[in-house]
Design an enzyme around this catalytic site. Structure first.
Site, PDB file in Angstrom:
ATOM      1  N   ARG A 557       0.911  -1.215  -0.106  1.00 51.79           N
ATOM      2  CA  ARG A 557       0.103  -0.079   0.087  1.00 51.79           C
ATOM      3  C   ARG A 557       0.829   1.350  -0.050  1.00 51.79           C
ATOM      4  NH1 ARG A 557      -3.487   0.270   4.835  1.00 51.79           N
ATOM      5  NH2 ARG A 557      -1.357  -0.065   5.839  1.00 51.79           N
ATOM      6  N   SER A 618       8.288  -5.192   6.476  1.00 52.68           N
ATOM      7  CA  SER A 618       8.284  -6.309   7.084  1.00 52.68           C
ATOM      8  C   SER A 618       9.404  -7.462   6.505  1.00 52.68           C
ATOM      9  CB  SER A 618       7.060  -6.737   7.344  1.00 52.68           C
ATOM     10  OG  SER A 618       6.218  -5.457   7.703  1.00 52.68           O
ATOM     11  N   ASP A 672       7.034  -3.517  11.074  1.00 47.58           N
ATOM     12  CA  ASP A 672       5.704  -3.313  11.367  1.00 47.58           C
ATOM     13  C   ASP A 672       5.428  -3.561  13.036  1.00 47.58           C
ATOM     14  OD1 ASP A 672       6.294  -6.115  11.687  1.00 47.58           O
ATOM     15  OD2 ASP A 672       4.540  -6.597  10.610  1.00 47.58           O
TER      16      ASP A 672
HETATM   17 MG    MG Z   1       0.141  -6.910   9.397  1.00 46.88          MG
END
Ligand code: MG
Ligand code: ADP
Length: 932
Positions: A557, A618, A672
């Site tokens: 995103r 991540s 994250d």
């Molecule tokens: Mg997640």
């Protein structure tokens, strides 16, 4: 007059509806802990939690106490669906006086019957080598049962009144009598061997000299039950469970399988339990007053227990003849029948029996039979009298059947509602004199109950062998369940962690943390404790517009995050990364990312500005600065070439340069967990821990710089990305791994890695459950041992299934059914209860381990700061944590227990990876501005 009498005996449908409602209310009252004591419909728990499934086998002894008789029965089941049980029985008549004598004499007599029956029927060859003979005791009196084999007699009835039994455990009384008789038999045998006398001793002497010395069996009372329950069990055959039973006999009673959690008077909360309604007492609080006829009132007044068992007195065959008799007396007095003849014979209680009524009702066509019966009684009926008597008899019988139907409708609707079903299909076992003697009973029972409960479809099953065989079934089922329970516990035991286990995990985590923080020991630590170069959490003064990227979660995103005085607003767009790009070259990947950013900024009309960008990435990175992070390895399907070992921020900057994109400046790269902590930190300044429990699991927290041996400097704090998923990869948790964990680990793409994560996170819990289900099926603890081909497929059991299955409190059964259908599992109700236990065990362990890890973190923070008491907030993200019905509760409860000096609050993160990355950028700008 005759019409008025008939009308008073027929109850209109609306009134039956109301009565059904009353009955349902009374049932709830009887089941509830608060109101149970006052309830008229007692709803007694029976501790029978299962119906036979056909796998039961072995020899079972039954003793049934009946009116004036003791019946003994030996049933041999072959595990063949209970198709052809072998049965031997003997009936003993009770000597005069025993019904009113001492309790001890009654039980001694029963024990003698058992002993004699066995001496005649059982040889060591029929009992096999087990020598252990379980006994089921059918005891048709009102008992307060607290276990299957523990039942206090509340009151005698049916003409019994033995002293010293009320308030005592009847099972214990019988067992003691049997043991006493056993000793006696031994003694007799020895004496018999000595002098060769006595039929009993000679038989035993003969048998035991042929085989094993000593007694050939030991009888153990393992279950006590009401006759109604026996009937229900008798009708459960060949894989079609019978879940309701009605005994329409001298008295009337009904039992059914209720959701166990609704039976508040019993501890059991999962699955179902048979409840003995004792519905004969319905109406004792006046609920039936308006339907009583004067005849019912007279019957009640003349009975031994006026005012009690009002429902039973309208429907039990002990009373039907009496109701008719009182109706005839009244009609005679009103000169509606027997005019001009002497009907005084009707004054005598009991002259008109239910058998008379049945004989009259069942002779629909001929008046002659009616006339004959009345004449035998000493009456001189006219033809018209015969017709009228027959009408009255029909009305009384019809009413009894209708009232049974009303009670049944109440039970069925209650079952349908509490099982959250649209329609209930259920088998109803029926037996008793009224059922077998009154041909219209079945028809009325079905048609009236359908009118009152149209949502239910009962199928009536006639009980063929009375309650005796059912009692053997109960006993067999009890033993099967006990054996199954032991086996289930054995399978699940390694997954159940003690407090000591958890303390050990906490201590080990702490050790690994210290190792990971220290420069010298870091390489050997399984918890990498990566510095993030984030040294401040938000303080609320951050302002501005920021871009954020989120790569490595479920979606890629791009976001814009506006931090203003009034709070944070965001806009975002999801972009696809084609597999060809994920697995192409690094340049292609980062060029694609820049294209997406440009597209997003164009759409958002943000092209003209230069925006700071925070990058949630991540994947495991060795961070060397807030905006400098070397990729250690790709995961999650990415394999773009030329990136591992490179600075990811630089790769992104290079791509921007190639694309001549000037609208952004990468200021921070974050994990994250860090994003989550920062996002929550904006709302709660105490948030200094980030936790993820989604596909994987990980945590970060604010550590003192002086403890971070891997980064220069001693001042202030730095957020440490623990990468705790790898905890245990050095073998320190090996003692915890079960067979199931090992199998799951071996089938992953990274065996031996992320061992802690594989006990906790969403990617693995379903797999662990699947492995357990496979083993349980193999051990024939589930699905009757039938193999389930679909269950062999990896990842077919989704972690979200745990959420659905554990949520159900008997209420979400439909959703469970959908899962079972998807998996093509042919699961019985008990199977689904066991599946839930498996899911609960696995998710509880996950939550507890997660709590042990967190306990190490919060305790370390408390020590770091030299506090007696630490107050701290954990920002959490991850679908497992958010959607599982018990995970968060279990986690918090365990944490409180393991770290009592830390007051830990949990705050759910809303889009932590987007918002958090922007906030890292914002905090970095704020700190940079402050420096200037
Ligand atoms: Mg997640
Ligand atoms: P990620 O960790 O990739 O960012 P999520 O936090 O959304 O993604 O977690 C996804 C994981 O959550 C899935 O692997 C799945 O196992 C688990 N999951 C999805 N739905 C549920 C649910 N209803 N209950 C429990 N776990 C779920």
């Amino acid at each position: 007059q005759i019409q008025r009498a008939l009308r008073s005996l027929s109850i209109p449908l609306e009134r039956l509806h109301i009565m059904k409602g009353h009955m349902m209310q009374d049932m709830c009252k009887g089941l509830s802990r608060q109101t149970h004591a006052q309830a008229k419909v007692r709803m007694l728990p029976t501790y029978i939690c299962s119906t036979p499934n056909g796998t039961e086998k072995g020899n079972f002894l039954v003793v049934e106490l009946c009116q004036n008789q003791v019946r003994t029965l030996l049933v041999t089941l072959y595990g063949d669906g209970n198709m052809s049980p072998q049965m031997m029985y003997k009936i003993f008549n009770m000597p005069e006086g025993i019904l009113h004598g001492e309790g001890e004499a009654l039980f001694d007599f029963i024990a003698q019957c058992v002993s004699q029956f066995l001496s005649e029927t059982v040889s060591p060859d029929t009992t096999g080598t087990g020598l252990h003979l379980p006994l089921g005791f059918v005891f048709p009196f009102t008992c307060q049962q607290t276990q299957l084999d523990k039942a206090e007699l509340l009151s005698w009835s049916k003409g019994f009144n033995c002293s010293g039994v009320v308030g005592k455990d009847v099972v214990q009384l019988l067992q003691s009598a049997i043991d006493k008789q056993d000793k006696q038999d031994q003694q007799d045998k020895q004496e018999g061997e000595a002098n060769g006398a006595g039929w009993l001793s000679s038989w035993k002497g003969r048998k035991s000299s042929q085989s094993t010395p000593g007694k050939p069996y030991h009888v153990e009372v393992v279950a006590l039950m009401n006759d109604t329950v026996g009937t229900m069990m008798t009708c459960s055959m060949e894989g079609r469970p019978c879940e309701v039973a009605i005994v329409a006999d001298k008295g009337s009673n009904c039992c059914f399988m209720a959701e166990a959690y609704l039976v508040e008077t019993a501890e059991e909360t999962s699955g179902r339990m048979c409840v003995n309604t004792e519905w004969g007492c319905f109406g004792d609080d006046g609920a039936l007053n308006d339907v009583f006829t004067p005849y019912d009132v007279s019957v009640d007044e003349e009975s031994s227990n006026p005012g009690e068992k009002r429902f039973e007195k309208m429907v039990g065959t002990l009373y039907l003849g009496e109701i008719v008799r009182h109706a005839l007396i009244a009609l005679t007095a009103e000169k509606a029948i027997f005019t001009g003849t002497n009907a005084a014979v009707l004054k005598e209680k009991g002259v008109f029996t239910t058998q008379h009524v049945l004989d009259i009702v069942n002779n629909e066509d001929g008046i002659t039979e009616v006339q004959r019966i009345l004449e035998v009684l000493g009456l001189q009926p006219s033809e018209r009298d015969c017709g009228r008597v027959q009408q009255i008899c029909r009305a009384v019988m019809g009413r009894a059947a209708t009232l049974h139907a009303t009670g049944l409708a109440a039970i069925l609707s209650y079952m349908c509602q509490t099982r959250d079903l649209e329609t209930l299909m259920v088998n109803v076992g029926v037996e008793g004199e009224l059922y077998s003697g009154y041909p219209r009973f079945e028809e009325i029972l079905l048609s009236v109950s359908r009118l009152l409960s149209p949502e239910c479809m009962p199928t009536l099953l006639a009980s063929r062998d009375g309650s005796g065989r059912g009692a053997a079934m109960v006993t067999a089922v009890a033993l099967r369940l006990a054996a199954q329970r032991r086996a289930v516990n054995e399978v699940l035991a390694p997954l159940r962690l003690s407090r000591a286990d958890l303390e050990k995990v906490q201590a080990l985590m702490r050790e690994e943390m210290d190792k990971g923080l220290c420069k010298e020991t870091n390489p050997s630590a399984s918890v990498r404790m990566l510095p993030t170069y984030v040294s401040h959490t938000p303080d609320g003064t951050e302002r501005g517009d920021f871009l954020a990227l989120d790569l490595g979660g479920t979606n890629f995103r791009v976001l814009v995050v506006r931090v203003t005085e009034d709070g944070i607003t965001m806009a975002s767009e999801i972009y696809v990364i084609p597999v060809a790009i994920m697995q192409g070259t690094g340049e292609e990947l980062f060029d694609h990312i820049i294209d997406c950013i440009i597209d997003f900024q164009t759409k958002q009309k943000l092209v003209t500005q230069m925006l700071p960008l925070g990058f949630t990435f991540s994947f495991p990175c060795q961070q060397v600065g807030l905006d400098k992070a070397l990729l250690l390895t790709w995961t999650k399907g990415f394999s773009a070439s030329g990136c591992v070992g490179q600075d990811v921020v630089q790769l992104l900057r290079d791509a921007a340069k190639r694309k001549r994109h000037l609208g952004m400046e990468v200021v921070a790269l974050v994990n994250d967990t860090v994003g989550t902590m920062m996002a929550c930190g904006y709302d709660d300044p105490k948030c200094e821990i980030g936790l993820i429990v989604g596909t994987g699991t990980n945590a970060c927290y604010m550590e003192e710089m002086r403890n971070v041996g891997t980064v220069e400097g001693d001042q202030g704090r730095m957020c440490i990305n623990m990468e705790w998923g790898a905890f245990g990869d050095n073998g320190c948790l090996d003692h915890l791994f079960t067979h199931f964990d090992k199998v799951v680990d071996e089938t992953t793409i990274n065996p031996g890695k992320q061992r802690f994560e594989k006990l906790i996170s969403g990617m693995y819990l379903g797999e662990i459950v699947r492995q357990i289900l496979l083993v349980m099926t193999e051990k024939e603890l589930l699905f009757q041992g039938k193999p389930c081909p679909k269950l062999q497929t990896k990842d077919i059991f989704k972690t979200k299934f745990l959420s659905t299955i554990e949520l159900s409190n008997g209420l979400a059964l439909r959703q469970i059914q959908a899962i079972l259908n998807e998996l093509e599992l042919d699961a019985s109700f008990e199977d689904s209860v066991l599946m839930r236990e498996v899911c609960q065990t696995v998710s509880l362990r996950a939550a507890q381990l997660c709590a042990a890890g967190l306990a190490a973190v919060v305790e370390k923070m408390r020590e770091n700061r030299g506090l007696d008491q630490l107050s701290v907030t954990v920002g959490v993200d991850g679908t497992l944590y958010k959607l599982h019905p018990c995970f968060s509760d279990n986690l918090q409860k365990t944490l409180k227990d393991l770290a009592p000096n830390c007051n830990v609050t949990f705050l759910l993160s809303e889009d932590g990876s987007g918002k958090g990355a922007a906030l890292v950028a914002a905090v970095a700008s704020r700190a940079a501005n402050a420096m200037e």
